[in-house]
Design a protein around this motif. Sequence first.
Motif, PDB file in Angstrom:
ATOM      1  N   PRO A  68       0.834  -1.207   0.000  1.00 33.25           N
ATOM      2  CA  PRO A  68       0.000   0.000   0.000  1.00 33.25           C
ATOM      3  C   PRO A  68       0.866   1.253   0.000  1.00 33.25           C
ATOM      4  CG  PRO A  68      -0.753  -1.563   1.678  1.00 33.25           C
ATOM      5  CD  PRO A  68       0.564  -2.065   1.170  1.00 33.25           C
ATOM      6  N   LEU A  69       0.415   2.261  -0.716  1.00 33.47           N
ATOM      7  CA  LEU A  69       1.134   3.535  -0.776  1.00 33.47           C
ATOM      8  C   LEU A  69       0.834   4.381   0.455  1.00 33.47           C
ATOM      9  CD1 LEU A  69       0.381   4.517  -4.496  1.00 33.47           C
ATOM     10  CD2 LEU A  69       2.548   3.636  -3.603  1.00 33.47           C
ATOM     11  N   ARG A  70       1.852   5.114   0.907  1.00 34.29           N
ATOM     12  CA  ARG A  70       1.641   6.164   1.911  1.00 34.29           C
ATOM     13  C   ARG A  70       1.318   7.449   1.152  1.00 34.29           C
ATOM     14  NH1 ARG A  70       3.359   5.964   7.089  1.00 34.29           N
ATOM     15  NH2 ARG A  70       4.045   8.150   7.038  1.00 34.29           N
ATOM     16  N   ILE A  71       0.121   7.977   1.365  1.00 34.82           N
ATOM     17  CA  ILE A  71      -0.387   9.080   0.544  1.00 34.82           C
ATOM     18  C   ILE A  71      -0.648  10.322   1.392  1.00 34.82           C
ATOM     19  CG2 ILE A  71      -2.410   9.863  -0.788  1.00 34.82           C
ATOM     20  CD1 ILE A  71      -2.619   6.998  -1.889  1.00 34.82           C
ATOM     21  N   VAL A  72      -0.193  11.476   0.893  1.00 29.00           N
ATOM     22  CA  VAL A  72      -0.638  12.777   1.409  1.00 29.00           C
ATOM     23  C   VAL A  72      -1.677  13.293   0.418  1.00 29.00           C
ATOM     24  CG1 VAL A  72       0.004  15.181   1.816  1.00 29.00           C
ATOM     25  CG2 VAL A  72       1.476  13.343   2.642  1.00 29.00           C
ATOM     26  N   PHE A  73      -2.839  13.681   0.926  1.00 29.77           N
ATOM     27  CA  PHE A  73      -3.908  14.180   0.052  1.00 29.77           C
ATOM     28  C   PHE A  73      -4.051  15.686   0.266  1.00 29.77           C
ATOM     29  CE2 PHE A  73      -8.107  15.342  -1.319  1.00 29.77           C
ATOM     30  CZ  PHE A  73      -8.352  14.534  -2.415  1.00 29.77           C
ATOM     31  N   ALA A  74      -4.070  16.446  -0.844  1.00 26.75           N
ATOM     32  CA  ALA A  74      -4.235  17.907  -0.760  1.00 26.75           C
ATOM     33  C   ALA A  74      -5.430  18.332  -1.608  1.00 26.75           C
ATOM     34  CB  ALA A  74      -2.972  18.613  -1.242  1.00 26.75           C
ATOM     35  N   GLY A  75      -6.422  18.923  -0.973  1.00 29.26           N
ATOM     36  CA  GLY A  75      -7.608  19.370  -1.699  1.00 29.26           C
ATOM     37  C   GLY A  75      -8.482  20.203  -0.788  1.00 29.26           C
ATOM     38  N   THR A  76      -9.490  20.856  -1.358  1.00 27.23           N
ATOM     39  CA  THR A  76     -10.307  21.760  -0.548  1.00 27.23           C
ATOM     40  C   THR A  76     -11.817  21.582  -0.746  1.00 27.23           C
ATOM     41  OG1 THR A  76      -8.499  23.354  -0.394  1.00 27.23           O
ATOM     42  CG2 THR A  76     -10.718  24.200   0.009  1.00 27.23           C
ATOM     43  N   PRO A  77     -12.371  21.735  -1.964  1.00 27.98           N
ATOM     44  CA  PRO A  77     -13.839  21.754  -2.090  1.00 27.98           C
ATOM     45  C   PRO A  77     -14.455  20.365  -2.175  1.00 27.98           C
ATOM     46  CG  PRO A  77     -12.846  22.204  -4.211  1.00 27.98           C
ATOM     47  CD  PRO A  77     -11.705  22.009  -3.244  1.00 27.98           C
ATOM     48  N   GLU A  89     -11.295   4.318   0.703  1.00 28.12           N
ATOM     49  CA  GLU A  89     -11.895   2.986   0.543  1.00 28.12           C
ATOM     50  C   GLU A  89     -10.894   1.954   0.026  1.00 28.12           C
ATOM     51  OE1 GLU A  89     -15.238   1.926   1.079  1.00 28.12           O
ATOM     52  OE2 GLU A  89     -15.316   3.791   2.227  1.00 28.12           O
ATOM     53  N   THR A  90      -9.704   2.412  -0.363  1.00 23.09           N
ATOM     54  CA  THR A  90      -8.699   1.492  -0.916  1.00 23.09           C
ATOM     55  C   THR A  90      -7.784   0.974   0.197  1.00 23.09           C
ATOM     56  OG1 THR A  90      -7.004   3.187  -1.327  1.00 23.09           O
ATOM     57  CG2 THR A  90      -8.690   2.879  -3.039  1.00 23.09           C
ATOM     58  N   GLU A  91      -6.823   0.128  -0.198  1.00 20.50           N
ATOM     59  CA  GLU A  91      -5.861  -0.410   0.778  1.00 20.50           C
ATOM     60  C   GLU A  91      -4.765   0.603   1.096  1.00 20.50           C
ATOM     61  OE1 GLU A  91      -4.154  -1.469  -3.309  1.00 20.50           O
ATOM     62  OE2 GLU A  91      -6.123  -1.153  -2.374  1.00 20.50           O
ATOM     63  N   HIS A  92      -4.698   1.699   0.336  1.00 21.26           N
ATOM     64  CA  HIS A  92      -3.626   2.675   0.537  1.00 21.26           C
ATOM     65  C   HIS A  92      -3.866   3.483   1.814  1.00 21.26           C
ATOM     66  CE1 HIS A  92      -2.213   1.594  -3.407  1.00 21.26           C
ATOM     67  NE2 HIS A  92      -3.401   1.874  -3.915  1.00 21.26           N
ATOM     68  N   GLN A  93      -2.783   4.006   2.368  1.00 23.64           N
ATOM     69  CA  GLN A  93      -2.856   4.698   3.658  1.00 23.64           C
ATOM     70  C   GLN A  93      -2.708   6.209   3.449  1.00 23.64           C
ATOM     71  OE1 GLN A  93       0.410   3.858   6.296  1.00 23.64           O
ATOM     72  NE2 GLN A  93      -0.533   4.926   8.038  1.00 23.64           N
ATOM     73  N   VAL A  94      -3.764   6.949   3.802  1.00 25.04           N
ATOM     74  CA  VAL A  94      -3.678   8.411   3.772  1.00 25.04           C
ATOM     75  C   VAL A  94      -3.068   8.852   5.108  1.00 25.04           C
ATOM     76  CG1 VAL A  94      -4.950  10.585   3.599  1.00 25.04           C
ATOM     77  CG2 VAL A  94      -5.669   8.606   2.230  1.00 25.04           C
ATOM     78  N   VAL A  95      -1.838   9.379   5.052  1.00 25.11           N
ATOM     79  CA  VAL A  95      -1.108   9.699   6.287  1.00 25.11           C
ATOM     80  C   VAL A  95      -1.356  11.131   6.740  1.00 25.11           C
ATOM     81  CG1 VAL A  95       0.663   7.952   5.924  1.00 25.11           C
ATOM     82  CG2 VAL A  95       1.003  10.261   4.989  1.00 25.11           C
ATOM     83  N   ALA A  96      -1.813  11.992   5.831  1.00 29.22           N
ATOM     84  CA  ALA A  96      -2.113  13.382   6.196  1.00 29.22           C
ATOM     85  C   ALA A  96      -2.945  14.033   5.096  1.00 29.22           C
ATOM     86  CB  ALA A  96      -0.828  14.180   6.398  1.00 29.22           C
ATOM     87  N   VAL A  97      -3.666  15.068   5.491  1.00 29.69           N
ATOM     88  CA  VAL A  97      -4.490  15.828   4.545  1.00 29.69           C
ATOM     89  C   VAL A  97      -4.106  17.301   4.634  1.00 29.69           C
ATOM     90  CG1 VAL A  97      -6.844  16.638   4.087  1.00 29.69           C
ATOM     91  CG2 VAL A  97      -6.419  14.205   4.521  1.00 29.69           C
ATOM     92  N   TYR A  98      -3.880  17.905   3.483  1.00 25.86           N
ATOM     93  CA  TYR A  98      -3.639  19.351   3.387  1.00 25.86           C
ATOM     94  C   TYR A  98      -4.866  20.004   2.768  1.00 25.86           C
ATOM     95  CZ  TYR A  98       1.329  19.244   4.591  1.00 25.86           C
ATOM     96  OH  TYR A  98       2.516  19.120   5.271  1.00 25.86           O
ATOM     97  N   THR A  99      -5.278  21.134   3.327  1.00 27.97           N
ATOM     98  CA  THR A  99      -6.438  21.855   2.799  1.00 27.97           C
ATOM     99  C   THR A  99      -6.294  23.333   3.111  1.00 27.97           C
ATOM    100  OG1 THR A  99      -8.869  21.788   2.650  1.00 27.97           O
ATOM    101  CG2 THR A  99      -7.915  21.580   4.859  1.00 27.97           C
ATOM    102  N   GLN A 100      -7.119  24.155   2.455  1.00 32.79           N
ATOM    103  CA  GLN A 100      -7.064  25.598   2.679  1.00 32.79           C
ATOM    104  C   GLN A 100      -7.512  25.943   4.100  1.00 32.79           C
ATOM    105  OE1 GLN A 100      -6.624  28.539   0.577  1.00 32.79           O
ATOM    106  NE2 GLN A 100      -5.594  27.252  -0.927  1.00 32.79           N
ATOM    107  N   PRO A 101      -7.012  27.048   4.657  1.00 29.56           N
ATOM    108  CA  PRO A 101      -7.483  27.496   5.976  1.00 29.56           C
ATOM    109  C   PRO A 101      -9.001  27.684   5.997  1.00 29.56           C
ATOM    110  CG  PRO A 101      -5.540  28.745   5.307  1.00 29.56           C
ATOM    111  CD  PRO A 101      -5.939  27.923   4.122  1.00 29.56           C
ATOM    112  N   ASP A 102      -9.607  27.482   7.172  1.00 31.60           N
ATOM    113  CA  ASP A 102     -11.059  27.677   7.311  1.00 31.60           C
ATOM    114  C   ASP A 102     -11.425  29.102   6.879  1.00 31.60           C
ATOM    115  OD1 ASP A 102     -10.711  25.234   8.446  1.00 31.60           O
ATOM    116  OD2 ASP A 102     -11.556  25.741  10.403  1.00 31.60           O
TER     117      ASP A 102
END
Length: 316
Positions: free
Chosen positions: A5-14, A26-39
């Motif tokens: 499984p991949l170690r994934i950083v996800f970056a998105g906002t809307p 839902e996949t076997e990959h591991q999301v290790v952190a999420v980056y998004t715009q400030p509130d």
Amino acid sequence: MSDTPLRIVFAGTPEFAAESLAAVLETEHQVVAVYTQPDRPAGRGRKLRPSPVKALALEHDLPVYQPLSLKDAEQQQILADLNADLMIVVAYGLLLPQAVLDTPRLGCINVHASLLPRWRGAAPIHRALLAGDITTGITIMQMDAGLDTGDMLSKAECTIENSDTSGTLHDRLAVLGAQLLVETLAPLAAGTLSPEPQDGSLATYAHKLEKQEGQIDWSLPAEEVVRRVRGFNPWPVCFTQLGDDNLRVWSAELDEDSVSYEAGTILAADGKGVRVACGEGSVRLTQLQLPGGKAQPVKNLLNAHKERFAPGVRLG
């Protein structure tokens, strides 16, 4: 093939990006952190509201980072310490410097809502509708320092229906993008993808939307007026002047008759809509909104405001 499984950083906002994050979770990959715009402040109370991506990340107890920029060395080190194989970027809203693009082992990939190189830039869904395109789609791209110029990893087409607005097309492309992203991860991890360079000579640019673009120019051909109404729904929504009021136009359709009246003249108003002369032909406005009211079918609006839409009245 690699089964690790991949170690994934996800970056998105809307919301568009949240669809892709949900699919990856839902996949076997591991999301290790999420980056998004400030509130951002939202709603009548202007309270700070988290992005749809942040809300989903918190539901799944994922670490969330919301830097104002990724240009400084401290933020880049925080990202490097996550030791990610891959960064997935979907409508994030921040430019990624080269140092960030180079940090994950497999680099950064982007889910873009057009068939590149057509409609690089901020508003590909709207610009495809405004241009009268009959197909669009999703491109998964290996990111480079340019604006949507990286090599293409996979593509999926989507037909633009005559009834589509930017809202309905957005929702279909969000689902399609999430599906294609998940399908692309396994061959990407295994190194079996063949990246395809973009042909820059075919590139078109999808400029960011400006609110003022929604103002209807009745001298345009009827077909183009209808495209604009569809393309600017749900934002910024087309509008025109009715007396001293801003009249918002939520939906419109082509009217068959060719006319020789001055553009913007109301020709008729009944339960089917308000017919308006254009530079070429005419349109039928079917859902309208007056200031202080809600968007509603024309037949409802005419019950209280029939005299305002009398034949001969000029819009704009």
